[in-house]
Design an enzyme around this catalytic site. Structure first.
Site, short mmCIF file in Angstrom:
data_model
loop_
_atom_site.label_atom_id
_atom_site.label_comp_id
_atom_site.label_asym_id
_atom_site.label_seq_id
_atom_site.Cartn_x
_atom_site.Cartn_y
_atom_site.Cartn_z
N HIS A 88 2.67 15.34 39.12
CA HIS A 88 2.74 16.44 38.61
C HIS A 88 1.23 16.93 38.35
O HIS A 88 1.06 18.16 37.70
CB HIS A 88 3.50 16.84 37.43
CG HIS A 88 5.11 16.55 37.83
ND1 HIS A 88 6.01 17.46 37.40
CD2 HIS A 88 5.57 15.59 38.38
CE1 HIS A 88 7.08 16.98 37.88
NE2 HIS A 88 7.01 15.94 38.44
N ILE A 95 -1.83 21.35 36.51
CA ILE A 95 -0.77 20.79 35.88
C ILE A 95 0.53 21.63 36.24
O ILE A 95 0.78 22.60 35.89
CB ILE A 95 -1.04 20.49 34.34
CG1 ILE A 95 -2.38 19.79 33.92
CG2 ILE A 95 0.10 19.34 33.72
CD1 ILE A 95 -2.82 20.02 32.61
N CYS A 96 1.36 20.99 36.88
CA CYS A 96 2.79 21.45 36.92
C CYS A 96 3.73 21.09 35.83
O CYS A 96 4.24 20.05 35.85
CB CYS A 96 3.45 21.06 38.26
SG CYS A 96 4.93 21.70 38.76
N LEU A 97 3.66 22.01 34.86
CA LEU A 97 4.47 21.50 33.70
C LEU A 97 5.02 22.82 33.04
O LEU A 97 4.29 24.06 32.80
CB LEU A 97 3.62 20.96 32.56
CG LEU A 97 4.24 20.50 31.20
CD1 LEU A 97 5.24 19.54 31.46
CD2 LEU A 97 3.00 19.94 30.18
#
Length: 158
Positions: A88, A95-97
């Protein structure tokens, strides 16, 4: 503190960040160090991989840029230099959050963001880039912010 706020931050944002910084200095989240600077609007945070995880004994750096109307709007958070290999985290540090975008709440703090990122790292079972890393990074050239991305949060396993 004077009545004026740092350039680029609303008074509410500046007051909130002063409070968060004071709390951080008294009780920093485990595994993190704030790199002291005089720029309240950009924090550099050292991240140490948690024991007994894939990232144990590894150190990374987060750059946290606060918008003028923080905490109503999420900060931009990216890994700088050599981002961790993680499904992620893109090679450009994005950041894929979900809490950094769609699921942001003004009740969240830099500490809670850091704890979420460390949890994301700690739960990873493999060191790998996201499957669409090359395409994504290519599309982000010219300094595109991760906040301009339409994220698709579909993987809750990592």
């Amino acid at each position: 503190m004077s009545s004026s706020s740092p350039k680029g931050l609303s008074r509410i944002a500046a007051n909130r960040l002063h409070k968060e910084l004071k709390e951080w200095q008294m009780n920093p989240p485990a595994g993190f160090k704030h790199k002291v600077s005089d720029n309240l609007q950009r924090w550099i945070v050292e991240v140490n991989g948690a024991p007994n995880t894939l990232y144990e004994n590894e150190t990374y750096y987060l750059q946290v840029d606060f918008p003028e109307n923080y905490p109503m709007e999420a900060p931009q958070v990216i890994f700088t230099h050599n981002p961790p290999l993680h499904p992620h985290i893109y090679s450009n540090g994005h950041i894929c959050l979900d809490i950094l975008y769609d699921s942001w709440s003004p009740a969240m703090t830099v500490s809670s963001i850091c704890i979420s990122i460390l949890s994301m790292l700690s739960s990873s079972t493999e060191k790998a880039r996201p499957v669409d890393n090359d395409r994504y990074v290519r599309n982000c050239r010219n300094g595109k912010s991760p906040k301009e991305t339409r994220w698709w949060f579909h993987d809750d396993k990592v």
